[in-house]
Design a protein around this motif. Sequence first.
Motif, PDB file in Angstrom:
ATOM      1  N   VAL A   5       1.086  15.344  40.841  1.00  0.00           N
ATOM      2  CA  VAL A   5       1.330  16.270  41.946  1.00  0.00           C
ATOM      3  C   VAL A   5       0.406  15.893  43.103  1.00  0.00           C
ATOM      4  CG1 VAL A   5       1.252  18.682  42.692  1.00  0.00           C
ATOM      5  CG2 VAL A   5       1.978  18.111  40.354  1.00  0.00           C
ATOM      6  N   ASP A   7      -0.772  16.782  46.889  1.00  0.00           N
ATOM      7  CA  ASP A   7      -0.778  17.756  47.988  1.00  0.00           C
ATOM      8  C   ASP A   7      -2.211  17.917  48.465  1.00  0.00           C
ATOM      9  OD1 ASP A   7      -0.533  20.217  49.593  1.00  0.00           O
ATOM     10  OD2 ASP A   7       1.420  20.427  48.635  1.00  0.00           O
ATOM     11  N   LYS A  10      -5.159  22.430  47.629  1.00  0.00           N
ATOM     12  CA  LYS A  10      -5.425  22.695  46.208  1.00  0.00           C
ATOM     13  C   LYS A  10      -4.610  23.898  45.740  1.00  0.00           C
ATOM     14  CE  LYS A  10      -9.274  23.515  43.017  1.00  0.00           C
ATOM     15  NZ  LYS A  10     -10.692  23.935  42.923  1.00  0.00           N
ATOM     16  N   ARG A  13      -1.186  22.710  44.946  1.00  0.00           N
ATOM     17  CA  ARG A  13      -1.166  21.945  43.689  1.00  0.00           C
ATOM     18  C   ARG A  13      -1.185  22.897  42.491  1.00  0.00           C
ATOM     19  NH1 ARG A  13      -5.297  18.935  46.287  1.00  0.00           N
ATOM     20  NH2 ARG A  13      -6.833  19.515  44.702  1.00  0.00           N
ATOM     21  N   ARG A  17       1.783  23.236  39.780  1.00  0.00           N
ATOM     22  CA  ARG A  17       1.436  23.080  38.363  1.00  0.00           C
ATOM     23  C   ARG A  17       1.919  24.292  37.560  1.00  0.00           C
ATOM     24  NH1 ARG A  17      -2.741  20.624  35.068  1.00  0.00           N
ATOM     25  NH2 ARG A  17      -3.503  19.279  36.732  1.00  0.00           N
ATOM     26  N   THR A  31      -1.120  15.662  36.367  1.00  0.00           N
ATOM     27  CA  THR A  31      -2.358  15.296  37.042  1.00  0.00           C
ATOM     28  C   THR A  31      -2.167  15.527  38.539  1.00  0.00           C
ATOM     29  OG1 THR A  31      -1.632  12.997  37.164  1.00  0.00           O
ATOM     30  CG2 THR A  31      -3.079  13.595  35.327  1.00  0.00           C
ATOM     31  N   GLU A  32      -3.264  15.451  39.300  1.00  0.00           N
ATOM     32  CA  GLU A  32      -3.196  15.798  40.713  1.00  0.00           C
ATOM     33  C   GLU A  32      -3.863  14.747  41.582  1.00  0.00           C
ATOM     34  OE1 GLU A  32      -4.950  19.631  41.331  1.00  0.00           O
ATOM     35  OE2 GLU A  32      -3.896  20.550  39.635  1.00  0.00           O
TER      36      GLU A  32
END
Lengths: 119, 162
Positions: A5, A7, A10, A13, A17, A31-32
């Motif tokens: 993801v 972006d 936060k 994200r 999620r 994961t981010e």
Amino acid sequence: MKILVVDDSKAMRMIVRRHLDQSGIGGLEITEAASGLEALAAIRESEPDLVLSDWNMPEMNGIELLTALRAEGCQVRFGFVTSESQAHIKDMALDAGAMFVIVKPFTAEDFGAMLLRVT
Amino acid sequence: MLLHALLPQREKLMLLAAIDLHEVNESVWTSMLGLELVACEPAPDLPGETYLFGSVTISGACDAAVMVQLPLGMARHLAATMFGQDEESIGEEEIFDALGEMANMVGGNVKGALPGDSKLSLPTVVEGRNFRWAIPGADPVTDLSYQCQAWTVRTVMFERVV
């Protein structure tokens, strides 16, 4: 299924999620990345199955990220999660190689339907 | 609808006038985040209260801006909702991030309803007390106030008509 993801927010994200977790599709490893540049490095390193990227981000935006990936031969499945809802944005995304565009605001069902389509 | 009637009558065409900001607010605040908004009459800012402004600008089909104004308590509640955490665990960074994203979503949906090609800026967030603000040359097209739990929420669309 490994999902990255991307972006710069936060908060967004976390929301993506959470909606992925509520989509009804199991086995997701999420994961981010907080920027396009961070995403590029993460994709090279961990080879996710799917990238969900914002469009408007500082430094490297989503379409620049997708273009950079395709330019280096990376064919990872890629979709946008964005506030950009105009038709020409969607056309630009699909022309660049994106599989879909999910427009904010979205629901967990939107993600469920998308995951069923791309898997 | 009543709030629309309170706005100054514009003789020039304003593209944003055709956009239902209330519908945008409901889809973002309520459908996505589960935060119930109840329309109310605008209220003056409370003296000494800390407020936050999140805004984005739109350029292209028109020159416009979308602003979301909240008292600090509401901004913290919004951030806690978006992050899925307790309000006590929410810091300044999360509050700014959440309000910026809220302005981005509302502004993005406004932009999406405009004809032609427009660009959305990155969001800006400002926090302060007892300050005045303006967008020189632009007029408010729609100015909506809501009650959300114990707090007020205000969203405004501005457009500059050349």
